[in-house]
Write an enzyme that holds these catalytic residues in place. Structure first.
Site, PDB file in Angstrom:
ATOM      1  N   GLY A  19       0.859  -1.185   0.000  1.00 41.50           N
ATOM      2  CA  GLY A  19       0.000   0.000   0.000  1.00 41.50           C
ATOM      3  C   GLY A  19       0.895   1.234   0.000  1.00 41.50           C
ATOM      4  O   GLY A  19       1.877   1.289   0.761  1.00 41.50           O
ATOM      5  N   ALA A  20       0.537   2.193  -0.860  1.00 36.14           N
ATOM      6  CA  ALA A  20       1.413   3.345  -1.075  1.00 36.14           C
ATOM      7  C   ALA A  20       1.782   4.081   0.219  1.00 36.14           C
ATOM      8  O   ALA A  20       2.941   4.441   0.430  1.00 36.14           O
ATOM      9  CB  ALA A  20       0.738   4.300  -2.051  1.00 36.14           C
ATOM     10  N   ARG A  61       9.633  -0.221  -5.350  1.00 39.73           N
ATOM     11  CA  ARG A  61       8.287  -0.296  -5.937  1.00 39.73           C
ATOM     12  C   ARG A  61       8.189   0.879  -6.907  1.00 39.73           C
ATOM     13  O   ARG A  61       7.901   1.999  -6.486  1.00 39.73           O
ATOM     14  CB  ARG A  61       7.194  -0.196  -4.849  1.00 39.73           C
ATOM     15  CG  ARG A  61       7.214  -1.176  -3.716  1.00 39.73           C
ATOM     16  CD  ARG A  61       6.723  -2.578  -4.035  1.00 39.73           C
ATOM     17  NE  ARG A  61       5.602  -2.783  -4.884  1.00 39.73           N
ATOM     18  CZ  ARG A  61       4.324  -2.982  -4.483  1.00 39.73           C
ATOM     19  NH1 ARG A  61       4.029  -2.963  -3.205  1.00 39.73           N
ATOM     20  NH2 ARG A  61       3.367  -3.216  -5.346  1.00 39.73           N
ATOM     21  N   CYS A 127      -8.373  -4.406  -3.744  1.00 35.99           N
ATOM     22  CA  CYS A 127      -7.035  -4.473  -3.151  1.00 35.99           C
ATOM     23  C   CYS A 127      -7.079  -4.086  -1.664  1.00 35.99           C
ATOM     24  O   CYS A 127      -8.132  -4.195  -1.025  1.00 35.99           O
ATOM     25  CB  CYS A 127      -6.043  -3.600  -3.922  1.00 35.99           C
ATOM     26  SG  CYS A 127      -4.314  -3.982  -3.536  1.00 35.99           S
ATOM     27  N   ASP A 195      -2.064   4.682  -6.122  1.00 37.58           N
ATOM     28  CA  ASP A 195      -0.606   4.607  -5.988  1.00 37.58           C
ATOM     29  C   ASP A 195       0.015   5.857  -6.568  1.00 37.58           C
ATOM     30  O   ASP A 195       1.003   6.367  -6.052  1.00 37.58           O
ATOM     31  CB  ASP A 195      -0.086   3.338  -6.665  1.00 37.58           C
ATOM     32  CG  ASP A 195      -0.418   2.139  -5.795  1.00 37.58           C
ATOM     33  OD1 ASP A 195       0.284   1.915  -4.811  1.00 37.58           O
ATOM     34  OD2 ASP A 195      -1.450   1.497  -6.043  1.00 37.58           O
ATOM     35  N   ASN A 205      -3.379   2.403 -10.018  1.00 39.86           N
ATOM     36  CA  ASN A 205      -3.724   1.639  -8.815  1.00 39.86           C
ATOM     37  C   ASN A 205      -3.635   0.157  -9.161  1.00 39.86           C
ATOM     38  O   ASN A 205      -3.342  -0.214 -10.305  1.00 39.86           O
ATOM     39  CB  ASN A 205      -5.116   2.048  -8.321  1.00 39.86           C
ATOM     40  CG  ASN A 205      -5.406   1.550  -6.914  1.00 39.86           C
ATOM     41  OD1 ASN A 205      -4.631   1.800  -5.990  1.00 39.86           O
ATOM     42  ND2 ASN A 205      -6.488   0.839  -6.728  1.00 39.86           N
ATOM     43  N   LYS A 206      -3.909  -0.691  -8.180  1.00 35.18           N
ATOM     44  CA  LYS A 206      -3.765  -2.142  -8.343  1.00 35.18           C
ATOM     45  C   LYS A 206      -4.367  -2.641  -9.642  1.00 35.18           C
ATOM     46  O   LYS A 206      -5.451  -2.187 -10.039  1.00 35.18           O
ATOM     47  CB  LYS A 206      -4.431  -2.816  -7.131  1.00 35.18           C
ATOM     48  CG  LYS A 206      -4.420  -4.315  -7.109  1.00 35.18           C
ATOM     49  CD  LYS A 206      -3.066  -4.939  -7.268  1.00 35.18           C
ATOM     50  CE  LYS A 206      -2.041  -4.446  -6.285  1.00 35.18           C
ATOM     51  NZ  LYS A 206      -0.651  -4.828  -6.664  1.00 35.18           N
ATOM     52  N   LYS A 231       0.635  11.664  -3.565  1.00 31.34           N
ATOM     53  CA  LYS A 231       0.738  10.617  -4.587  1.00 31.34           C
ATOM     54  C   LYS A 231       0.724  11.210  -5.999  1.00 31.34           C
ATOM     55  O   LYS A 231       0.854  10.489  -6.969  1.00 31.34           O
ATOM     56  CB  LYS A 231      -0.391   9.604  -4.411  1.00 31.34           C
ATOM     57  CG  LYS A 231      -0.207   8.799  -3.128  1.00 31.34           C
ATOM     58  CD  LYS A 231      -1.353   7.864  -2.925  1.00 31.34           C
ATOM     59  CE  LYS A 231      -1.196   7.124  -1.613  1.00 31.34           C
ATOM     60  NZ  LYS A 231      -2.403   6.332  -1.311  1.00 31.34           N
TER      61      LYS A 231
HETATM   62  C1  RUB Z   1      -1.832  -1.516  -3.111  1.00 32.03           C
HETATM   63  C2  RUB Z   1      -2.809  -0.641  -3.804  1.00 32.03           C
HETATM   64  C3  RUB Z   1      -3.535   0.368  -2.949  1.00 32.03           C
HETATM   65  C4  RUB Z   1      -2.774   1.687  -2.960  1.00 32.03           C
HETATM   66  C5  RUB Z   1      -3.323   2.659  -1.927  1.00 32.03           C
HETATM   67  O1  RUB Z   1      -1.009  -2.255  -4.018  1.00 32.03           O
HETATM   68  O2  RUB Z   1      -2.979  -0.647  -5.003  1.00 32.03           O
HETATM   69  O3  RUB Z   1      -4.809   0.622  -3.452  1.00 32.03           O
HETATM   70  O4  RUB Z   1      -1.415   1.462  -2.706  1.00 32.03           O
HETATM   71  O5  RUB Z   1      -3.070   2.215  -0.626  1.00 32.03           O
HETATM   72  P1  RUB Z   1       0.155  -3.204  -3.419  1.00 32.03           P
HETATM   73  P2  RUB Z   1      -3.001   3.249   0.600  1.00 32.03           P
HETATM   74  O6  RUB Z   1      -0.518  -4.191  -2.515  1.00 32.03           O
HETATM   75  O7  RUB Z   1       0.789  -3.810  -4.636  1.00 32.03           O
HETATM   76  O8  RUB Z   1       1.107  -2.300  -2.672  1.00 32.03           O
HETATM   77  O9  RUB Z   1      -4.310   3.973   0.612  1.00 32.03           O
HETATM   78  O10 RUB Z   1      -2.781   2.393   1.806  1.00 32.03           O
HETATM   79  O11 RUB Z   1      -1.866   4.165   0.334  1.00 32.03           O
END
Ligand code: RUB
Length: 300
Positions: A19-20, A61, A127, A195, A205-206, A231
């Site tokens: 997650g970003a 990443r 995701c 992301d 995003n995913k 982001k």
């Molecule tokens: C995670 C993903 C999330 C974003 C946002 O992909 O796509 O939707 O990162 O997350 P992965 P957040 O599992 O490949 O990292 O809101 O926590 O930043």
């Protein structure tokens, strides 16, 4: 590099930290530990060392401009110091400021996002986004809502989403990623994380997000992405695109099938046309305005 930093980097690479937001926060931590532990007293060498460290963290990443923006945020401030001692002091102060902004933005997005959800609505997500989960849990505290979440192949981040929501008492139903169209008729709105956001307002995003957005658009279901302004990817202003991370074929086929090739992109790009708005700490912003708002906001 300290062993603590190596562990953080390994965990980012292997998606144990995913997650970003979490990746950006872990990168900030690894970066500042490295700054603190540096042994050199030469400011030029010190800057070179921390720039290298920053590059290493960014490359873990590749689709995460939040990490790139975070490292730039630190380096642009650290560079103002004249001695290594001064630079280390600036790093500590910057980390405090960064942590404060990180928390405050999260709280604001959670509030704005929860306000978009009405009593009795069904929300679909994909995701695992810490931001979206926080919105859904807050909405659940004040309203009756239902959530549908995808399992999210190949790494099943949807399991974590479902577990956290269920632990918080949210009514949650899981589907396979390919059941999106089947369930969309019972969905009132889609909220996914982000992301990366481009200058044109497109969303990285995913993998699978753009398919969800297309189906939502076809069926007149509003599609939102919840994102920190951090982001926004400034390189996209100049026509460069964020790289899409390609992951190991083993995540899809642990045992290869003879003669079968595998491609495993981790992210995809959703056209701004399909996005109703971004839920940000600066408010609910239509995709066309996101670049201007981001640049204004980051300057503050
Ligand atoms: C995670 C993903 C999330 C974003 C946002 O992909 O796509 O939707 O990162 O997350 P992965 P957040 O599992 O490949 O990292 O809101 O926590 O930043």
């Amino acid at each position: 590099m300290t062993s603590e930093v190596s562990v953080i980097m390994k965990n980012i690479k292997e998606l144990k930290i995913q997650g970003a937001r979490r990746v950006a926060a872990a990168s900030a931590k690894a970066f500042t530990i490295n700054v603190e532990k540096s042994k050199t007293n030469d400011p030029k060498l010190f800057l070179k060392e921390i720039e290298n460290m920053g590059e290493k963290l960014i490359s873990l990443r590749s689709t995460e401009p939040m990490v790139r923006n975070t490292i730039r945020y630190f380096i642009s401030r650290i560079e103002k110091g004249n001695t290594v001692r001064e630079m280390k002091k600036i790093t500590k102060e910057t980390l405090k400021k960064y942590d404060k902004q990180f928390t405050e933005s999260f709280i604001k997005i959670t509030e704005y996002g929860a306000d978009l959800i009405w009593e009795g609505q069904t929300i679909l997500t994909h995701c695992h986004s810490t931001t979206v989960n926080s919105i859904l849990i807050r909405a659940h505290k004040h309203k009756n809502i239902k959530v549908i979440c995808t399992e999210t192949r190949p790494k099943y981040q949807g399991h974590l989403t479902a577990k956290q929501l269920s632990d918080a008492g949210v009514d949650v139903t899981m589907i396979v990623d390919s059941a999106i169209k089947h369930v969309m008729k019972s969905v009132d709105l889609v909220i996914v994380g982000a992301d990366s956001v481009t200058a044109e307002g497109a969303l990285y995003n995913k993998i699978g997000t753009s398919t969800i957005a297309t189906v939502a658009h076809d069926m007149r279901v509003p599609f939102y992405s919840a994102t920190q302004i951090y982001k926004f990817d400034p390189i996209t202003r100049f026509g460069k695109m964020t790289d899409i991370e390609m992951r190991s074929p083993k995540e899809i086929l642990p045992k290869p099938i003879k003669g079968v090739k595998v491609i495993n992109p981790a992210f995809d790009i959703t056209d701004p046309l399909y996005i109703r708005a971004y839920i940000t700490e600066a408010g609910i912003i239509p995709p066309q305005n996101v670049a201007n708002v981001a640049e204004e906001y980051i300057k503050r």
